[in-house]
Enzyme design. Structure first.
Site, short mmCIF file in Angstrom:
data_model
loop_
_atom_site.label_atom_id
_atom_site.label_comp_id
_atom_site.label_asym_id
_atom_site.label_seq_id
_atom_site.Cartn_x
_atom_site.Cartn_y
_atom_site.Cartn_z
N CYS A 277 0.84 -1.19 0.00
CA CYS A 277 0.00 0.00 0.00
C CYS A 277 0.89 1.26 0.00
O CYS A 277 1.87 1.30 0.74
CB CYS A 277 -0.88 -0.03 1.24
SG CYS A 277 -2.03 1.33 1.37
N PRO A 278 0.60 2.20 -0.84
CA PRO A 278 -0.55 2.39 -1.72
C PRO A 278 -0.30 1.99 -3.16
O PRO A 278 -1.12 2.27 -4.04
CB PRO A 278 -0.78 3.91 -1.63
CG PRO A 278 0.61 4.46 -1.58
CD PRO A 278 1.39 3.45 -0.75
#
Length: 83
Positions: free
Chosen positions: A19-20
């Site tokens: 993430c992200p």
């Protein structure tokens, strides 16, 4: 959409990214696709199971299916448009 088109959807392998990055790369990929096109996005990031559905909802894409895989998830997404 015909079943053959569903089975022939491209697989976009984003395993190994955290993430992200899976959402950012999926956003870039879908931006280059035609509305109604479908893709499978593969991830290993455990947060993708939360992030990818939210991304689809806010960006106007349709999340068709989510599958658990060995070490991650696979998301079947239909490219949409907020327009």
């Amino acid at each position: 959409m015909p079943e053959k088109a569903i089975m022939n959807a491209e697989i976009y392998d984003l395993r190994g990214l955290n993430c992200p990055l899976p959402v950012l790369k999926a956003r870039r990929k879908l931006a280059d696709m035609m509305t109604g096109s479908r893709i499978w996005v593969e991830t290993s990031d455990p947060l993708a199971v939360i992030d990818m559905p939210n991304f689809c909802l806010t960006e106007g894409h349709r999340l068709i299916e989510t599958l658990s895989t060995d070490g991650g998830h696979r998301f079947h997404i239909e490219c949409g448009s907020l327009a």
